[in-house]
Design an enzyme around this catalytic site. Sequence first.
Site, short mmCIF file in Angstrom:
data_model
loop_
_atom_site.label_atom_id
_atom_site.label_comp_id
_atom_site.label_asym_id
_atom_site.label_seq_id
_atom_site.Cartn_x
_atom_site.Cartn_y
_atom_site.Cartn_z
N PRO A 123 -4.66 -3.53 -2.04
CA PRO A 123 -5.80 -4.42 -1.78
C PRO A 123 -6.62 -3.42 -1.65
O PRO A 123 -6.49 -2.06 -1.54
CB PRO A 123 -5.47 -5.23 -1.09
CG PRO A 123 -4.66 -4.61 -0.62
CD PRO A 123 -3.06 -4.50 -1.44
N ASN A 124 -7.84 -3.41 -2.52
CA ASN A 124 -9.40 -2.63 -2.73
C ASN A 124 -9.18 -1.36 -3.34
O ASN A 124 -10.14 -0.46 -3.17
CB ASN A 124 -9.32 -2.51 -0.44
CG ASN A 124 -9.73 -3.47 -0.14
OD1 ASN A 124 -10.73 -4.43 -0.15
ND2 ASN A 124 -8.85 -4.34 1.09
N ARG A 180 -15.19 3.76 -1.84
CA ARG A 180 -14.54 3.30 -0.57
C ARG A 180 -14.27 4.04 0.17
O ARG A 180 -13.80 4.87 -0.01
CB ARG A 180 -13.96 2.04 -0.85
CG ARG A 180 -12.71 1.88 0.32
CD ARG A 180 -11.64 1.30 0.04
NE ARG A 180 -10.30 1.07 0.98
CZ ARG A 180 -9.50 0.88 1.01
NH1 ARG A 180 -8.94 1.09 0.40
NH2 ARG A 180 -8.51 0.93 2.40
N TYR A 187 -10.85 8.53 1.16
CA TYR A 187 -10.34 8.19 0.13
C TYR A 187 -11.25 9.26 -0.85
O TYR A 187 -10.15 9.18 -2.12
CB TYR A 187 -10.47 7.32 -0.31
CG TYR A 187 -9.83 5.97 0.59
CD1 TYR A 187 -8.79 6.27 0.82
CD2 TYR A 187 -10.31 4.68 1.29
CE1 TYR A 187 -7.69 5.80 1.31
CE2 TYR A 187 -9.53 3.90 2.40
CZ TYR A 187 -8.27 4.22 2.78
OH TYR A 187 -7.89 3.58 3.37
N ASN A 237 1.19 2.13 -4.20
CA ASN A 237 0.05 2.29 -3.02
C ASN A 237 -0.08 0.39 -2.80
O ASN A 237 -0.52 0.07 -3.06
CB ASN A 237 -0.66 2.90 -3.58
CG ASN A 237 -1.88 3.32 -2.20
OD1 ASN A 237 -1.81 2.05 -1.18
ND2 ASN A 237 -2.70 4.12 -2.13
N ALA A 242 -3.13 -2.20 2.22
CA ALA A 242 -2.85 -2.90 3.32
C ALA A 242 -1.57 -3.69 3.57
O ALA A 242 -1.29 -3.57 4.97
CB ALA A 242 -3.97 -3.51 4.28
N HIS A 299 1.22 -2.79 5.61
CA HIS A 299 1.31 -2.65 7.16
C HIS A 299 2.27 -3.79 7.46
O HIS A 299 2.45 -4.21 8.42
CB HIS A 299 0.12 -2.07 8.02
CG HIS A 299 -0.12 -0.80 7.23
ND1 HIS A 299 0.33 0.50 7.59
CD2 HIS A 299 -1.44 -0.39 7.08
CE1 HIS A 299 -0.54 1.07 6.76
NE2 HIS A 299 -1.68 0.60 6.68
N GLU A 334 6.72 4.89 -2.56
CA GLU A 334 5.41 4.55 -1.38
C GLU A 334 4.44 5.36 -1.66
O GLU A 334 4.93 6.87 -0.92
CB GLU A 334 5.82 4.11 0.33
CG GLU A 334 5.11 3.76 1.05
CD GLU A 334 5.17 3.25 2.28
OE1 GLU A 334 6.35 3.76 2.24
OE2 GLU A 334 4.49 3.43 2.81
N HIS A 355 0.39 7.15 -0.29
CA HIS A 355 -1.19 6.27 0.32
C HIS A 355 -2.10 7.89 -0.22
O HIS A 355 -1.20 8.98 -0.04
CB HIS A 355 -1.29 6.85 1.70
CG HIS A 355 0.19 5.29 1.82
ND1 HIS A 355 0.09 3.79 1.69
CD2 HIS A 355 1.29 4.96 2.73
CE1 HIS A 355 0.48 3.22 2.34
NE2 HIS A 355 1.37 3.40 2.70
N ARG A 382 -4.46 8.51 10.98
CA ARG A 382 -4.71 7.95 11.94
C ARG A 382 -4.55 6.80 12.21
O ARG A 382 -4.05 6.74 13.66
CB ARG A 382 -5.79 7.07 10.34
CG ARG A 382 -5.83 7.84 9.16
CD ARG A 382 -6.19 7.15 8.02
NE ARG A 382 -7.19 6.28 7.69
CZ ARG A 382 -7.03 5.17 7.02
NH1 ARG A 382 -6.57 5.02 5.57
NH2 ARG A 382 -8.21 4.24 6.77
N ARG A 423 -1.21 1.73 11.11
CA ARG A 423 -1.29 2.47 10.12
C ARG A 423 0.00 3.04 9.46
O ARG A 423 0.42 4.26 9.39
CB ARG A 423 -2.58 3.40 9.78
CG ARG A 423 -3.59 1.87 8.99
CD ARG A 423 -4.69 3.48 8.44
NE ARG A 423 -5.87 2.48 8.74
CZ ARG A 423 -7.00 1.41 8.11
NH1 ARG A 423 -5.61 1.12 6.79
NH2 ARG A 423 -7.64 1.03 8.06
C1 DQA Z 1 -3.90 3.43 1.86
C2 DQA Z 1 -3.81 3.65 3.58
C3 DQA Z 1 -4.14 1.96 3.77
O1 DQA Z 1 -3.61 1.50 5.51
C4 DQA Z 1 -5.57 1.72 3.23
O2 DQA Z 1 -5.44 0.40 4.35
C5 DQA Z 1 -5.35 1.44 2.12
C6 DQA Z 1 -5.20 2.76 1.30
C7 DQA Z 1 -4.23 5.08 1.21
O3 DQA Z 1 -3.68 5.06 0.15
O4 DQA Z 1 -4.47 5.88 1.84
O5 DQA Z 1 -5.80 0.44 1.53
O6 DQA Z 1 -2.84 2.53 1.54
#
Ligand code: DQA
Length: 140
Positions: A9-10, A17, A22, A69, A72, A75, A93, A95, A102, A106
């Site tokens: 997501p996102n 964003r 990022y 990735n 969120a 978590h 995994e 990120h 952070r 997280r």
């Molecule tokens: C993330 C870190 C996560 O905590 C966050 O919710 C993201 C991006 C990262 O790539 O740093 O959406 O996965």
Amino acid sequence: MKILIINGPNLNLLGTREPDIYGSRSFESYLVELREMLDGDEVEYMQSNHEGDIIDALHGASCDGIILNAGAYTHTSLAIADAIKAIQIPVIEVHISNVASREAIRHTSLIAPVCQGTIAGFGLNSYFLAAQAIIMSPER
Ligand code: DQA
């Protein structure tokens, strides 16, 4: 070798964003470069904002390794952790940000214990490093 990247997501909003965290590059633009750098290896990509779609992608994967990735969901999602456990393909995994530096929420990853390993904090380069982990895996 065939690698599947799954972004949660996102992450479709990368580039706009929270660029201070990022970066200001879209994933699509990075993917072009990543595929060039991994010349000879096949890189498939999917992104979804929906937990079930990510689970379906894990179940349906046919590749040598998965770079995940989960955003969120990392978590919060026991369901994604269970899906990773249910398949035989190794999952790395990833990120973009250094989640350990952070907010406390997280620092917990429900998927870390069922992934082969975690790469975090190297910006978009985290994906390249994860691909190297798959390509250089002694089991392959
Ligand atoms: C993330 C870190 C996560 O905590 C966050 O919710 C993201 C991006 C990262 O790539 O740093 O959406 O996965």
